[in-house]
Design a protein around this motif. Structure first.
Motif, PDB file in Angstrom:
ATOM      1  N   SER A  64     -10.691-159.096 -39.250  1.00 47.79           N
ATOM      2  CA  SER A  64     -10.867-159.559 -38.188  1.00 47.79           C
ATOM      3  C   SER A  64     -10.009-158.405 -37.388  1.00 47.79           C
ATOM      4  O   SER A  64     -10.200-158.032 -36.103  1.00 47.79           O
TER       5      SER A  64
ATOM      6  N   GLN B 259     -10.993-155.664 -37.358  1.00 43.35           N
ATOM      7  CA  GLN B 259     -11.877-154.339 -37.114  1.00 43.35           C
ATOM      8  C   GLN B 259     -12.639-155.146 -35.843  1.00 43.35           C
ATOM      9  O   GLN B 259     -13.591-154.392 -35.349  1.00 43.35           O
ATOM     10  N   LEU B 260     -12.380-156.130 -35.431  1.00 40.78           N
ATOM     11  CA  LEU B 260     -13.033-157.003 -34.257  1.00 40.78           C
ATOM     12  C   LEU B 260     -12.049-157.085 -33.124  1.00 40.78           C
ATOM     13  O   LEU B 260     -11.570-158.245 -32.948  1.00 40.78           O
ATOM     14  N   PRO B 261     -11.630-155.944 -32.496  1.00 43.91           N
ATOM     15  CA  PRO B 261     -10.785-156.322 -31.484  1.00 43.91           C
ATOM     16  C   PRO B 261     -11.046-157.177 -30.159  1.00 43.91           C
ATOM     17  O   PRO B 261     -12.384-157.273 -29.878  1.00 43.91           O
ATOM     18  N   ALA B 262     -10.244-157.783 -29.935  1.00 40.40           N
ATOM     19  CA  ALA B 262     -10.610-158.927 -28.985  1.00 40.40           C
ATOM     20  C   ALA B 262      -9.865-158.476 -27.700  1.00 40.40           C
ATOM     21  O   ALA B 262      -8.712-158.372 -27.445  1.00 40.40           O
ATOM     22  N   GLN B 263     -10.774-158.268 -26.601  1.00 37.86           N
ATOM     23  CA  GLN B 263     -10.352-157.522 -25.203  1.00 37.86           C
ATOM     24  C   GLN B 263     -10.144-158.748 -24.429  1.00 37.86           C
ATOM     25  O   GLN B 263     -11.286-159.427 -24.369  1.00 37.86           O
TER      26      GLN B 263
ATOM     27  N   GLN C 149     -18.369-163.063 -22.569  1.00 43.32           N
ATOM     28  CA  GLN C 149     -17.451-162.201 -23.293  1.00 43.32           C
ATOM     29  C   GLN C 149     -16.493-162.878 -24.269  1.00 43.32           C
ATOM     30  O   GLN C 149     -16.370-162.563 -25.329  1.00 43.32           O
TER      31      GLN C 149
ATOM     32  N   ASN D 273     -18.540-164.063 -27.190  1.00 47.57           N
ATOM     33  CA  ASN D 273     -19.164-162.745 -28.058  1.00 47.57           C
ATOM     34  C   ASN D 273     -18.969-162.943 -29.244  1.00 47.57           C
ATOM     35  O   ASN D 273     -17.837-163.039 -29.795  1.00 47.57           O
TER      36      ASN D 273
ATOM     37  N   THR E 261     -19.546-160.748 -31.754  1.00 48.08           N
ATOM     38  CA  THR E 261     -19.142-159.361 -32.135  1.00 48.08           C
ATOM     39  C   THR E 261     -17.673-159.126 -31.834  1.00 48.08           C
ATOM     40  O   THR E 261     -16.950-158.775 -32.969  1.00 48.08           O
ATOM     41  N   ASN E 262     -17.293-159.251 -30.753  1.00 50.51           N
ATOM     42  CA  ASN E 262     -15.935-158.526 -30.295  1.00 50.51           C
ATOM     43  C   ASN E 262     -15.234-159.733 -29.343  1.00 50.51           C
ATOM     44  O   ASN E 262     -14.191-159.337 -28.778  1.00 50.51           O
TER      45      ASN E 262
ATOM     46  N   ALA F 268     -12.642-163.697 -33.127  1.00 49.11           N
ATOM     47  CA  ALA F 268     -11.696-163.028 -33.970  1.00 49.11           C
ATOM     48  C   ALA F 268     -10.767-164.033 -34.334  1.00 49.11           C
ATOM     49  O   ALA F 268     -10.378-164.094 -35.752  1.00 49.11           O
TER      50      ALA F 268
ATOM     51  N   HIS G  98     -22.507-155.980 -23.226  1.00 49.85           N
ATOM     52  CA  HIS G  98     -23.326-156.044 -24.672  1.00 49.85           C
ATOM     53  C   HIS G  98     -23.533-157.706 -24.643  1.00 49.85           C
ATOM     54  O   HIS G  98     -22.877-158.433 -24.647  1.00 49.85           O
TER      55      HIS G  98
END
Length: 300
Positions: A183, A185-189, A215, A218, A220-221, A226, A286
Motif C-alpha cells: 500500500s 506504493q499507493l500514495p493517498a493525497q 478522489q 478512488n 487506485t490512489n 490505501a 483520473h
C-alpha cells in the motif's frame, strides 16, 4: 489475491450482472469476457463460448436443475447458483488470458466444482471483466444430479489456493518478507475542499465537491483504498499464523475491509447523484477505477 464468496442465488442472472457490474439482456454476447469453462455443448453457437449470448449461458447454468431426482443442498431449499470472485492487488502485474484461465480452473477444482478427472462435475463459467478481478459462477448440482461437495472451511481453502497461485505465477505477495507494505506504493493525497465562490453556479460547486468525493473513493490512489489495502494485508498475515486467534481476527479485518469498500461505493453513488455530473467528468483528473469487492466469509 483475495477470494470472496457471494451468497448463493436461485438464478444466474444476478451473479452474472454482478460480475459485469451492469444489468444484462438476453441478447448480450459475453464474448472474450469468458476466460474458462468446462467443455461446452456443440449445439449452442457451435460450442464456441465467444458466440454465446447471456440467454445461452443462463440456460447452460440452469440445465442441471432439470435432473430428477437431484440431491438437495445441505438445507432442503438452498439455492444452487454459486458465485465466487478473486481480486488481485493493484500492485500485481497484468495477467494474460491463459493465466486468468489457469486461475479459474484451479479455483473451480479446489472449490469442489470440477474435481480432477470427474466426468460429472458442475457446470461453471469464469469471466474476467473488471481490471484485476475474476468471477466464477457455477451450478452446485452436478451432471449426475448429486450436490457438489465443497471443502470446509471454504474461505480458508480458497485463501490457501490463492497463496499457492500467487507463488506459482510469480506474483508479488501481499506482504513481501523484509519489505514495506504494497500500500506504500499507493500514495493517498488528501483532497482539498473547494471554497465557495459567489460567482459560481450551484451545479459548478456540486461538481467540484463530487470530484473530491471521487478522489476519496478512488481505487487506485484514494485514501480509503490505501487504508483498505493495509487492513487486507493484516488479514493475510493473521491467516498465516498457526495460533487459534489468527483466523478469527483475520475474519474481523476482512469485514472491516468490506465496510470500507461499501463507503467507497456510497461516496461514488452520492457523487453521481449531485448536479453537474457532466462538469464533474471534465474536472476529474483520473477516473476512479471500477470498484472491487473486499473480502468476506460466507455466512453460515
Amino acid at each position: 489475491m483475495i477470494p470472496y464468496v457471494n451468497e448463493a442465488e436461485f438464478f444466474p442472472s444476478i451473479p452474472l450482472s454482478r460480475a459485469l457490474d451492469r444489468p444484462v439482456a438476453e441478447q448480450d454476447v459475453l464474448g472474450d469476457l469468458v476466460v474458462a469453462s468446462p467443455p461446452l455443448p456443440s449445439r449452442i453457437a457451435g460450442g464456441r463460448p465467444a458466440g454465446w449470448m447471456f440467454a445461452d449461458w443462463e440456460d447452460y447454468l440452469l440445465a442441471p436443475r432439470s435432473l430428477h431426482p437431484y440431491a438437495g443442498g445441505p438445507n432442503a431449499n438452498d439455492p444452487e447458483i454459486f458465485h465466487m470472485a478473486v481480486r488481485l492487488h493493484p500492485a500485481y502485474r497484468a495477467l494474460r488470458p491463459p493465466e486468468w484461465a489457469e486461475i479459474a480452473q484451479r479455483l473451480a477444482r479446489i472449490a469442489g466444482l470440477a474435481p480432477a478427472g470427474d466426468e460429472h462435475a458442475c457446470r461453471w463459467v469464469a469471466l474476467q471483466v473488471r481490471p484485476g478481478r475474476l468471477d466464477v459462477i457455477a451450478n452446485l448440482i452436478r451432471e449426475d444430479g448429486a450436490w457438489a461437495r465443497q471443502p470446509y472451511p471454504l474461505a480458508r481453502t480458497l485463501m490457501e489456493e490463492c497463496r499457492s497461485i500467487e507463488a506459482d505465477l510469480g506474483l508479488v505477495p501481499a506482504q513481501p518478507h523484509g519489505g514495506r507494505p504494497l500500500s506504500v506504493q499507493l500514495p493517498a493525497q488528501r483532497p482539498v475542499l473547494p471554497r465557495t465562490v459567489a460567482e459560481q453556479s450551484p451545479p459548478a460547486v456540486a461538481a467540484q465537491l463530487a470530484t473530491v468525493m471521487c478522489q476519496l473513493a478512488n481505487e487506485t490512489n484514494g485514501p480509503i483504498a490505501a487504508v483498505r489495502g493495509l487492513v487486507e494485508q493484516a488479514a493475510h498475515r493473521l491467516q498465516e499464523l498457526p495460533h487459534a486467534y489468527g483466523p478469527d481476527a483475520a475474519h474481523q479485518l476482512e469485514l472491516i475491509a468490506r465496510r470500507l469498500y461499501g463507503i467507497q461505493q456510497n461516496l461514488e453513488a452520492t457523487a453521481a447523484d449531485l448536479p453537474g455530473a457532466g462538469q464533474r467528468a471534465a474536472l476529474t483528473t483520473h477516473a476512479p477505477a471500477a470498484p472491487r469487492p473486499a473480502p468476506a466469509r460466507r455466512s453460515r
